[in-house]
Design an enzyme around this catalytic site. Structure first.
Site: not given
Ligand code: LLP
Length: 404
Positions: A233, A268-271, A307, A311, A338-339
């Site tokens: 997050g 659990e970082p992604g972004r 995105r 959002y 076409c949106e």
């Molecule tokens: N762990 C869990 C259980 C999650 O549901 C998520 C993201 C993460 C980790 C990773 O979160 P991050 O560090 O990337 O914020 N599509 C949306 C974001 C959806 C996130 C869903 N869950 C966007 O483009 O902003």
């Protein structure tokens, strides 16, 4: 990314040259930025030495996951597909956590067979199913239980996951009930409490609140958890005026939380790992004048980067070559789909653009390609990685013959 002689460049390569050589739309990732993000993340939380599991949903490219795994990161996966991809990329199964509200029996079987670290369960029914499958396989399965801490992450409502009205996790009452259930389930070892309150969080205070809730719950139960999985997050700066997450304060709050506890932290970082390491390069196909603005019709669309349409997210958009001439009219950057929501951003005082110019849509590394689709039967873009001065194709541009 910076302008060198008025040309936007990434790791010493000009986007203009990349676009001309590889065509557009194209995702372009910087290895040096990815590396910097990983090292920064590790540094920020060094004092608690967490297990960092990259959230594969943010970017599922096998080459990128491979590079990330080389830094010792594990993976947070939410489907059997993501688990297969993480394993293919060489992620150690003992560093894989499997999250998500609806794991199927086949997915549970696969996770057990692969001996991953944890299945993070989100309901009693799911735990019963894990127990049933584990019993048949004569295995004891380590699981986590996701708590819904009813904490507002102060982010976009669409990516908020920790409030009681959200589908994720279980409430406090159910949490205790499930602890009791697990005590009597021979094939289940409940050894993790997990939480994830949302994504693109820029304020450390919701995290502090979340930790307080977790702390209170731990005080009320004698159950010992080996791991506390705090999810991901951590937000990034999409715009120049955006806030920045204070990692120091978040880390301090965790240190305080960990006092007198023997738990290991999982993230659990992604972004925050891949978000600002990716750019979408796109070409202006046409420019259409309307009364109050000009539509800049790009060859990238909402199917390539969802995105903004999904959002209302804003991505910084830059000209690939700086001219210095400012347009008198407001520009609305749109795709050919076409949106009406197939629109990236509206910008006043952008530099004057011509048809066939290229623009860079920044910070598109997370939830860009991974959210892409074939809507309008458009093919998916090419992905490039710039590493050690070399440009490598890490995913070919999809061909129509693959989808027709
Ligand atoms: N762990 C869990 C259980 C999650 O549901 C998520 C993201 C993460 C980790 C990773 O979160 P991050 O560090 O990337 O914020 N599509 C949306 C974001 C959806 C996130 C869903 N869950 C966007 O483009 O902003």
């Amino acid at each position: 990314m910076k302008y060198i002689n008025k040309k936007l460049s990434i790791d010493k390569h000009y986007f203009q040259d990349i676009a001309q050589k590889y065509n557009t739309p194209t995702y372009c990732y910087s290895y040096s930025k990815l590396r910097e993000n990983i090292l920064n993340f590790k540094k920020n939380f060094k004092s608690i030495s967490p297990l960092i599991c990259f959230a594969v949903k943010s970017n599922t490219n096998v080459n990128l996951i491979q590079e990330i795994a080389k830094f010792g990161l594990g993976a947070d996966v939410v489907s059997v597909g993501e688990m297969m991809m993480a394993l293919k990329a060489g992620v150690n199964p003992k560093k894989i956590v499997f999250s998500g509200v609806g794991k199927t029996t086949d997915e549970i079987k696969y996770a057990i067979d692969k001996k991953i670290l944890l299945i993070n369960a989100e309901s009693k029914s799911e735990i019963e199913e894990i127990n049933r499958v584990a019993k048949i396989k004569n295995k004891i399965v380590k699981i986590g239980l996701r708590l819904n801490p009813n904490t507002d992450a102060k982010t976009l409502s669409q990516i908020s996951t920790g409030k009681k009205e959200n589908k994720f996790g279980v409430n406090e009452k159910t949490f205790y009930e499930i602890i009791d259930y697990c005590k009597n389930s021979k094939n289940i070892d409940l050894n993790c409490l997990s939480v994830h309150i949302g994504s693109q969080i820029l304020d450390h205070k919701p995290y502090e609140k979340m930790l307080k809730v977790v702390d209170n719950i731990l005080k009320k139960t004698s159950h010992k958890f080996e791991y506390i999985d705090l999810g991901g997050g951590m937000g990034i700066k999409y715009t120049d005026d955006s806030k920045k997450l204070n990692y120091k304060k978040y880390n301090l709050a965790i240190k305080k939380f960990l006092k007198n506890k023997k738990c290991k932290i999982i993230f659990e970082p992604g972004r925050s790992i891949i978000g600002n390491a990716g750019t979408l390069i796109t070409k202006v196909i046409y420019i259409k004048d309307s009364e109050s603005k000009k539509f800049i019709i790009l060859d990238a669309a909402m199917n390539d980067l969802m995105r903004p349409a999904l959002y209302g997210a804003i991505h910084k958009t830059l000209p690939v070559i700086k001219s210095g001439k400012v347009s008198k009219k407001t520009y609305e950057f749109v795709g050919p789909i076409c949106e009406t929501t197939d629109k990236f951003v509206t910008i006043k005082n952008f530099q004057e653009l011509q048809e066939k110019d290229y623009v860079a849509i920044c910070d598109a590394g997370a939830y860009g390609m991974s959210l892409s689709s074939n809507y309008n039967l458009r093919t998916k873009p090419l992905e490039l990685l710039i590493k050690n001065n070399k440009i490598k194709i890490i995913r070919k541009r999809q061909k129509h013959k693959e989808i027709i």
